[in-house]
Design an enzyme around this catalytic site. Structure first.
Site, short mmCIF file in Angstrom:
data_model
loop_
_atom_site.label_atom_id
_atom_site.label_comp_id
_atom_site.label_asym_id
_atom_site.label_seq_id
_atom_site.Cartn_x
_atom_site.Cartn_y
_atom_site.Cartn_z
N HIS A 151 55.99 25.35 65.25
CA HIS A 151 54.80 26.11 64.81
C HIS A 151 54.96 27.62 65.02
O HIS A 151 53.97 28.32 65.28
CB HIS A 151 53.55 25.61 65.55
N ASN B 228 44.34 14.58 68.95
CA ASN B 228 45.31 14.69 67.86
C ASN B 228 45.65 13.33 67.26
O ASN B 228 46.45 13.24 66.34
CB ASN B 228 46.58 15.36 68.38
N LYS C 67 53.96 12.83 72.17
CA LYS C 67 52.57 12.75 72.63
C LYS C 67 51.91 11.43 72.26
O LYS C 67 51.28 10.79 73.10
CB LYS C 67 51.74 13.90 72.02
#
Length: 440
Positions: free
Chosen positions: A185, A140, A117
């Site tokens: 996650h 982020n 990302k």
């Protein structure tokens, strides 16, 4: 749609930089929210504006359940039982990204994915700036997004994690892309990988143009309807694809050769795909193609992403501290082609991920694995003959430094979150850099 927050009981959960930016957002509207942080001594306590009522140390049930609107920081799971109860009572729980999406009318490029990302977001930002745009990057990475509202801009780029997308509903992107989705996650999501995947894919909701990675045969990787989509990947049926010619990776747009990656500073398939996606975004935004190509050629990468930080006595030290999931470690190992030994530093908080996919790589490679941190002991059992367990990264590096030989590579690619022993992956990477220069 216009949102009226006056007369609402507004609660900010989390007093990091995101939480502070949320408080300031409401104060500028003449609204005074309350705030909670689970930490007893949050790092930015001194940045809380005066007269803001707050509580520390735990999520106060009474404050939560008497709220009308809760703005939650990404570090706090929206699946906590008290927040599930709050939603069941009709209390709205949103992110700062949701607040931002409600306010701005500027075009937004939204980027998510398990890996890559930050690299893609930064590549696109550099192309946009060189194309004459006043652009800000946040989410982020970079600015808290609400601070970007105070800047004069004609384009925003958002790097978005699943944590942020959990509670974002009004995002209308000019361009949205999911780079990849692999296990990560899983400790956050009660329903496991499928729930994580669904949250990632929500970035496409209401997007004008969707960039998607097609499977072989041109099949979509998920059941989602798109107004308009552009495809990318390794297969030639994609609008943008990568083809290998004489061992060189070439980037193509609609079967027309665009960039020979041997002219780029970066190497490795994951970086070639990052460049391909950045090119697709650039073309969709109608940025100058020549500017885009030259920017991609010159891009030298971001810190802590498979970065060679020290070479001495023909021993290379590679800092890949941003590797916080299994797939990123797999990619790092795939990008190494050496005759010497790989000394892999693996460990931290594994987030309930399945590391078994690494076993085949360990068995094939000339490798020694030093496992550390919270899940170090269990990771060391993946390949017992080649693994050593130690408590800390520093202990591992001291042991490795006594055994490495010319031609070897020391690779920090932990595959885990750093939060068990470090503030963040940057702190972990900086320690590796410091120690690499001390040890030889």
């Amino acid at each position: 749609m216009s949102y009226n927050y006056f007369g609402k009981k507004i609660l900010i959960l989390g007093l990091g930089l995101t939480g502070i930016s949320c408080i300031n957002f409401f104060l500028k509207k003449g609204i005074k929210p309350r705030a909670i942080d689970e930490c007893k001594k949050p790092n930015f306590l001194d940045k809380i504006p005066k007269d803001i009522e707050y509580r520390l140390g735990k999520l106060e049930k009474d404050w939560i359940l008497e709220s009308d609107l809760i703005v939650i920081s990404p570090g706090i799971s929206s699946f906590k039982s008290i927040l599930i109860k709050a939603r069941s009572l009709g209390i709205h729980i949103i992110s700062d990204i949701e607040l931002f999406s409600r306010e701005t009318k500027c075009p937004i490029i939204s980027i998510t994915g398990t890996n890559g990302k930050s690299t893609v977001a930064t590549m696109v930002k550099k192309i946009a700036e060189k194309s004459g745009y006043k652009v800000f990057l946040g989410g982020n990475i970079g600015f808290p997004v609400l601070e970007m509202l105070n800047q004069k801009a004609n384009l925003y780029i958002l790097e978005l994690s699943s944590f942020q997308l959990e509670t974002t509903f009004s995002l209308k992107s000019k361009i949205a892309v999911v780079l990849n989705i692999t296990e990560d996650h899983l400790d956050r999501y009660p329903e496991g990988f499928e729930q994580y995947k669904k949250i990632k894919l929500s970035i496409y909701n209401q997007a004008e143009i969707c960039l998607i990675k097609l499977k072989k045969g041109g099949k979509k990787p998920f059941d989602t309807q798109f107004k308009k989509y552009i495809s990318f990947g390794i297969c030639q049926n994609n609008n943008y694809h990568i083809n290998y010619e004489k061992e060189k990776a070439i980037l193509y747009c609609k079967n027309k050769k665009v960039l020979d990656t041997s002219n780029m500073f970066l190497n490795g398939y994951h970086n070639y795909e990052n460049a391909l996606i950045s090119l697709a975004i650039s073309d969709a935004m109608k940025f100058n193609r020549e500017i885009a190509i030259n920017t991609l050629k010159q891009f030298s990468g971001l810190p802590h992403r498979f970065q060679t930080v020290h070479i001495n006595n023909n021993i290379s030290w590679i800092n890949d501290s941003k590797s916080t999931n299994v797939d990123s470690t797999k990619v790092a190992l795939q990008n190494l082609n050496i005759k010497g030994t790989i000394w892999l530093l693996l460990g931290g908080d594994g987030k309930s991920s399945n590391f078994n996919i690494l076993k085949e790589y360990f068995e094939k490679l000339k490798i020694k694995i030093y496992c550390f941190g919270k899940d170090g002991l269990s990771l060391s059992k993946l390949c017992k003959k080649k693994s050593v367990y130690v408590e800390t990264l520093k202990q591992a590096i001291i042991l490795i430094s006594k055994k490495i030989q010319p031609g070897d590579v020391v690779l920090l690619s932990p595959g885990c979150s750093s939060k068990d022993q470090f503030s963040n992956f940057e702190e972990r990477g900086n320690l590796f850099i410091e120690l690499s220069k001390e040890m030889n």
